[in-house]
Write an enzyme that holds these catalytic residues in place. Structure first.
Site, PDB file in Angstrom:
ATOM      1  N   HIS A  75       0.833  -1.203   0.000  1.00 34.43           N
ATOM      2  CA  HIS A  75       0.000   0.000   0.000  1.00 34.43           C
ATOM      3  C   HIS A  75       0.868   1.254   0.000  1.00 34.43           C
ATOM      4  CE1 HIS A  75      -3.911  -1.907   1.783  1.00 34.43           C
ATOM      5  NE2 HIS A  75      -3.395  -2.610   0.813  1.00 34.43           N
ATOM      6  N   TYR A 204      -9.221   4.691   7.966  1.00 34.06           N
ATOM      7  CA  TYR A 204      -9.443   4.994   9.384  1.00 34.06           C
ATOM      8  C   TYR A 204     -10.539   6.047   9.442  1.00 34.06           C
ATOM      9  CZ  TYR A 204      -4.964   2.799  10.675  1.00 34.06           C
ATOM     10  OH  TYR A 204      -3.931   1.914  10.893  1.00 34.06           O
ATOM     11  N   PRO A 296      -3.879  -0.616  19.168  1.00 28.67           N
ATOM     12  CA  PRO A 296      -3.635  -1.031  17.779  1.00 28.67           C
ATOM     13  C   PRO A 296      -3.796   0.076  16.731  1.00 28.67           C
ATOM     14  CG  PRO A 296      -5.721  -1.913  18.576  1.00 28.67           C
ATOM     15  CD  PRO A 296      -5.065  -1.279  19.749  1.00 28.67           C
ATOM     16  N   LYS A 300       1.332  -0.805  15.286  1.00 25.90           N
ATOM     17  CA  LYS A 300       2.753  -0.905  15.623  1.00 25.90           C
ATOM     18  C   LYS A 300       3.166  -2.161  16.389  1.00 25.90           C
ATOM     19  CE  LYS A 300       4.071   2.666  13.576  1.00 25.90           C
ATOM     20  NZ  LYS A 300       4.262   2.271  12.200  1.00 25.90           N
ATOM     21  N   TYR A 387       4.019   6.145  10.306  1.00 25.88           N
ATOM     22  CA  TYR A 387       3.146   5.017   9.976  1.00 25.88           C
ATOM     23  C   TYR A 387       3.908   3.970   9.161  1.00 25.88           C
ATOM     24  CZ  TYR A 387      -1.189   2.591   8.887  1.00 25.88           C
ATOM     25  OH  TYR A 387      -2.175   1.648   8.795  1.00 25.88           O
TER      26      TYR A 387
HETATM   27  P1  RFL Z   1       2.557 -12.782  21.010  1.00 20.39           P
HETATM   28  O1  RFL Z   1       2.181 -12.804  19.565  1.00 20.39           O
HETATM   29  O2  RFL Z   1       1.505 -12.542  22.009  1.00 20.39           O
HETATM   30  O3  RFL Z   1       3.281 -14.166  21.311  1.00 20.39           O
HETATM   31  C1  RFL Z   1       3.571 -14.572  22.620  1.00 20.39           C
HETATM   32  C2  RFL Z   1       3.512 -16.081  22.670  1.00 20.39           C
HETATM   33  O4  RFL Z   1       3.943 -16.546  23.926  1.00 20.39           O
HETATM   34  C3  RFL Z   1       3.099 -17.618  24.340  1.00 20.39           C
HETATM   35  N1  RFL Z   1       3.221 -17.745  25.794  1.00 20.39           N
HETATM   36  C4  RFL Z   1       3.912 -18.734  26.417  1.00 20.39           C
HETATM   37  N2  RFL Z   1       4.586 -19.796  25.934  1.00 20.39           N
HETATM   38  C5  RFL Z   1       5.195 -20.628  26.854  1.00 20.39           C
HETATM   39  N3  RFL Z   1       5.128 -20.435  28.194  1.00 20.39           N
HETATM   40  C6  RFL Z   1       4.450 -19.385  28.720  1.00 20.39           C
HETATM   41  N4  RFL Z   1       4.396 -19.197  30.030  1.00 20.39           N
HETATM   42  C7  RFL Z   1       3.815 -18.477  27.805  1.00 20.39           C
HETATM   43  N5  RFL Z   1       3.063 -17.341  27.972  1.00 20.39           N
HETATM   44  C8  RFL Z   1       2.722 -16.925  26.739  1.00 20.39           C
HETATM   45  C9  RFL Z   1       1.737 -17.205  23.833  1.00 20.39           C
HETATM   46  O5  RFL Z   1       0.841 -18.304  23.721  1.00 20.39           O
HETATM   47  C10 RFL Z   1       2.099 -16.597  22.482  1.00 20.39           C
HETATM   48  O6  RFL Z   1       2.064 -17.546  21.440  1.00 20.39           O
HETATM   49  O7  RFL Z   1       3.724 -11.710  21.289  1.00 20.39           O
HETATM   50  P2  RFL Z   1       4.876 -11.124  20.326  1.00 20.39           P
HETATM   51  O8  RFL Z   1       5.617 -12.218  19.632  1.00 20.39           O
HETATM   52  O9  RFL Z   1       5.599 -10.160  21.172  1.00 20.39           O
HETATM   53  O10 RFL Z   1       4.110 -10.355  19.166  1.00 20.39           O
HETATM   54  C11 RFL Z   1       3.378  -9.188  19.428  1.00 20.39           C
HETATM   55  C12 RFL Z   1       2.160  -9.108  18.508  1.00 20.39           C
HETATM   56  O11 RFL Z   1       1.424 -10.308  18.609  1.00 20.39           O
HETATM   57  C13 RFL Z   1       1.247  -7.910  18.861  1.00 20.39           C
HETATM   58  O12 RFL Z   1       2.002  -6.791  19.214  1.00 20.39           O
HETATM   59  C14 RFL Z   1       0.351  -7.520  17.654  1.00 20.39           C
HETATM   60  O13 RFL Z   1      -0.561  -8.539  17.360  1.00 20.39           O
HETATM   61  C15 RFL Z   1      -0.378  -6.235  17.960  1.00 20.39           C
HETATM   62  N6  RFL Z   1      -1.283  -5.819  16.888  1.00 20.39           N
HETATM   63  C16 RFL Z   1      -0.802  -5.198  15.738  1.00 20.39           C
HETATM   64  N7  RFL Z   1       0.513  -5.034  15.536  1.00 20.39           N
HETATM   65  C17 RFL Z   1       1.000  -4.506  14.361  1.00 20.39           C
HETATM   66  O14 RFL Z   1       2.219  -4.350  14.203  1.00 20.39           O
HETATM   67  N8  RFL Z   1       0.165  -4.118  13.323  1.00 20.39           N
HETATM   68  C18 RFL Z   1      -1.181  -4.260  13.441  1.00 20.39           C
HETATM   69  O15 RFL Z   1      -1.883  -3.974  12.463  1.00 20.39           O
HETATM   70  C19 RFL Z   1      -1.715  -4.785  14.684  1.00 20.39           C
HETATM   71  N9  RFL Z   1      -3.038  -4.951  14.848  1.00 20.39           N
HETATM   72  C20 RFL Z   1      -2.649  -6.053  17.002  1.00 20.39           C
HETATM   73  C21 RFL Z   1      -3.515  -5.591  15.962  1.00 20.39           C
HETATM   74  C22 RFL Z   1      -3.173  -6.736  18.098  1.00 20.39           C
HETATM   75  C23 RFL Z   1      -4.528  -6.964  18.175  1.00 20.39           C
HETATM   76  N10 RFL Z   1      -4.979  -7.727  19.277  1.00 20.39           N
HETATM   77  C24 RFL Z   1      -5.869  -8.806  19.168  1.00 20.39           C
HETATM   78  C25 RFL Z   1      -4.274  -7.608  20.547  1.00 20.39           C
HETATM   79  C26 RFL Z   1      -4.871  -5.784  16.042  1.00 20.39           C
HETATM   80  C27 RFL Z   1      -5.402  -6.440  17.179  1.00 20.39           C
HETATM   81  C28 RFL Z   1      -6.889  -6.572  17.242  1.00 20.39           C
HETATM   82  C1  PHB Z   2      -5.319  -4.908  10.655  1.00 16.20           C
HETATM   83  O1  PHB Z   2      -5.331  -5.034   9.407  1.00 16.20           O
HETATM   84  O2  PHB Z   2      -5.575  -5.845  11.403  1.00 16.20           O
HETATM   85  C2  PHB Z   2      -4.993  -3.593  11.247  1.00 16.20           C
HETATM   86  C3  PHB Z   2      -4.669  -2.537  10.412  1.00 16.20           C
HETATM   87  C4  PHB Z   2      -4.354  -1.287  10.980  1.00 16.20           C
HETATM   88  C5  PHB Z   2      -4.389  -1.129  12.347  1.00 16.20           C
HETATM   89  C6  PHB Z   2      -4.706  -2.194  13.169  1.00 16.20           C
HETATM   90  C7  PHB Z   2      -5.006  -3.435  12.626  1.00 16.20           C
HETATM   91  O3  PHB Z   2      -4.105   0.084  12.883  1.00 16.20           O
END
Ligand code: RFL
Ligand code: PHB
Length: 393
Positions: A75, A204, A296, A300, A387
Site C-alpha cells: 500500500h 481509518y 492497535p 505498531k 506510519y
Molecule cells: P505474542 O504474539 O503474544 O506471542 C507470545 C507467545 O507466547 C506464548 N506464551 C507462552 N509460551 C510458553 N510459556 C508461557 N508461560 C507463555 N506465555 C505466553 C503465547 O501463547 C504466544 O504464542 O507476542 P509477540 O511475539 O511479542 O508479538 C506481538 C504481537 O502479537 C502484537 O504486538 C500484535 O498482534 C499487535 N497488533 C498489531 N501489531 C501490528 O504491528 N500491526 C497491526 O496492524 C496490529 N493490529 C494487534 C492488531 C493486536 C490486536 N490484538 C488482538 C491484541 C490488532 C489487534 C486486534
Molecule cells: C489490521 O489489518 O488488522 C490492522 C490494520 C491497521 C491497524 C490495526 C489493525 O491500525
C-alpha cells in the site's frame, strides 16, 4: 523430569520468539523455543496485519519473506474519513517512496514455523514455562510443563517473548521493575469477513458514534474494526448490527456501501499502553508484547516486537560468538527509545480517532488535529513517516 541444555531458551512462539529463534539458529547458536499453545492455535490466531517497510525487509533478509513478497498487499497510501469526507494521505510520496505491506501476522507466524521445522530446530508446542530461575547467577534454568510431564532446561540466556501478562516480565524483581500504563475508555471489536475489500487502501474513520477501520487480508478477505465501550460483549453485536454500524461510521457523500460477507472470526480487545522497564535483567531479555503494549490504532505492535528482535539477535550473537557484551549492556536503552516513539505515535492516533462520549472540548480538539493531519503537508509527512517505518527511523 526431563533435563535439557541449550544456549538460549526462548519463551513464546509469537512473531518475536520465532524470528529470534530463526536468526540465532541461522548463525549457529542453538536455542529451544517453548510455546504453551498448540501449533494450530498460534497459526490461526488473527491479529496484526500491517508490516512496516523496514520490518518487511528484516523478514526478507532473514530468509522468511518469500510468501510475504508474493502474497502481501503493498500500500502506498491510507485514507482518513471524518465529517462524511475522505482524505488520502500519500504515504510513499511523503515517506521517501516507502510503503507498507498488508500481510496477516498469522501468515508471518506460519512462515517462521515452517522454516524452523525444515531446519530441524527444537520448537516445543503445548509446553508452558512456569519458572525462570538463576537469572543473575552463572546459569539460568527454566521449567516447562507439557502433556509428557515437566522439562528443565539450563541455558546461558533467556528471551522472554511470551506476550503481555507473561511469566517473563513477572520474573523481574519488584525492586528493579517499573511499569508505565495507560488504559483507554475503548475496546476494538474486530471481524474477519469473506468479502472483497471495497478499497485498495486502509480507511481509518472517526464518526460521532465512534471509531471504525477498514482493512483487509487478501482480495477476498476483509478485516474490519469498530471502537466500542470496554464493557461491551460480543452477544450484543449481531452480524446485522455490526454491518449497519460499519456502514454508518464509514459513510461519506460518495463512498459505496461496504460489501458484506460471512463473518469468519470475531473478537473484542481492550486498548492499553504498557511499558515494562528495564527490558533486561541479568540473563533475561524481554522482547515484544512481553515488554510493551500499544493500542492497535498505530498498527505498531508486531512491528515493535520484530524490531526488538533485530536488536536482541545482534546483541546475543555478539556475546555468544565474540564475547562482546556491549550491545547487551545497551539493549534496554536502545529499545526503549524506539518503544516510547511508538507509544507516542499510537497514543496520538488513538486520541485523534476515538470520539469521547462526555467531553465535547476534546472532540473539537480531535477534529482540529485530524484536519491538520490531512491538510498540512508538514503534519501529514510526520504521520506518514511514522506510519510507514517508525521502527527503522
Ligand atoms: P505474542 O504474539 O503474544 O506471542 C507470545 C507467545 O507466547 C506464548 N506464551 C507462552 N509460551 C510458553 N510459556 C508461557 N508461560 C507463555 N506465555 C505466553 C503465547 O501463547 C504466544 O504464542 O507476542 P509477540 O511475539 O511479542 O508479538 C506481538 C504481537 O502479537 C502484537 O504486538 C500484535 O498482534 C499487535 N497488533 C498489531 N501489531 C501490528 O504491528 N500491526 C497491526 O496492524 C496490529 N493490529 C494487534 C492488531 C493486536 C490486536 N490484538 C488482538 C491484541 C490488532 C489487534 C486486534
Ligand atoms: C489490521 O489489518 O488488522 C490492522 C490494520 C491497521 C491497524 C490495526 C489493525 O491500525
Amino acid at each position: 523430569m526431563k533435563e535439557l541444555r541449550t544456549r538460549v531458551v526462548i519463551v513464546g512462539a509469537g512473531p518475536a520468539g520465532l524470528l529470534l529463534g530463526h536468526l540465532l539458529q541461522r548463525s549457529g547458536v542453538d536455542n529451544i523455543v517453548l510455546e504453551r499453545r498448540s501449533r494450530e492455535y498460534v497459526e490461526q490466531r488473527v491479529r496484526a496485519g500491517v508490516i512496516e517497510f523496514g520490518i518487511a525487509n528484516l523478514i526478507e533478509d532473514a530468509g522468511a519473506g518469500e510468501r510475504l513478497r508474493r502474497e502481501g498487499l503493498v500500500h502506498h497510501g491510507v485514507e482518513f474519513r471524518f465529517e462524511r469526507n475522505a482524505y488520502r494521505v500519500p504515504l510513499s510520496e511523503l515517506a521517501d517512496g516507502k510503503s507498507i505491506t498488508v500481510y496477516g501476522q498469522q501468515e508471518v507466524v506460519k512462515d517462521l514455523i515452517a522454516l524452523r521445522l525444515v531446519a530441524g530446530a527444537p520448537l516445543l508446542f503445548d509446553h508452558e514455562v512456569t519458572v525462570l530461575d538463576g537469572l543473575t547467577s552463572d546459569e539460568a534454568t527454566i521449567e516447562a510443563e507439557g502433556a509428557d510431564g515437566k522439562t528443565r532446561i539450563s541455558c546461558e540466556y533467556v528471551a522472554g517473548c511470551d506476550g503481555s501478562f507473561g511469566v517473563a516480565s513477572r520474573s523481574l524483581p519488584a525492586r528493579v521493575l517499573r511499569k508505565y500504563e495507560r488504559t483507554y475508555p475503548f475496546s476494538w471489536l474486530g471481524i474477519l469477513a469473506e468479502a472483497p475489500p471495497i478499497s485498495e487502501e486502509l480507511i481509518y474513520s472517526r464518526h460521532e458514534n465512534g471509531f471504525a477501520l477498514y482493512s483487509m487480508r487478501s482480495p477476498t478477505l476483509s478485516r474490519l474494526y469498530l471502537g466500542v465501550r470496554p464493557s461491551e460483549t460480543l452477544d450484543a453485536w449481531s452480524d446485522d448490527r455490526i454491518w449497519d454500524e460499519l456502514n454508518t461510521r464509514l459513510a461519506t457523500e460518495e463512498a459505496p456501501e461496504i460489501r458484506q460477507g460471512p463473518i469468519v472470526e470475531r473478537s473484542i480487545t481492550a486498548m492499553r499502553s504498557v511499558v515494562v522497564t528495564p527490558m533486561r535483567h541479568g540473563r533475561l531479555f524481554l522482547a515484544g508484547d512481553a515488554a510493551h503494549i500499544v493500542p492497535p490504532t498505530g498498527a505498531k505492535g508486531m512491528n515493535l516486537a520484530l524490531a526488538d528482535v533485530r536488536v536482541l539477535a545482534e546483541a546475543l550473537l555478539a556475546q555468544l560468538q565474540r564475547h562482546d557484551d556491549t550491545l547487551m549492556a545497551t539493549y534496554s536503552k536502545t529499545c526503549l527509545e524506539r518503544v516510547w516513539r511508538a507509544e507516542e505515535f499510537s497514543n496520538y492516533m488513538t486520541q485523534m480517532l476515538h470520539p469521547s462520549d462526555e467531553d465535547d472540548f476534546e472532540n473539537c480538539v480531535q477534529l482540529a488535529r485530524l484536519r491538520q493531519a490531512v491538510q498540512s503537508r508538514e503534519a501529514s509527512t510526520v504521520l506518514a513517516r511514522n506510519y510507514v517505518d517508525l521502527n527503522s527511523l
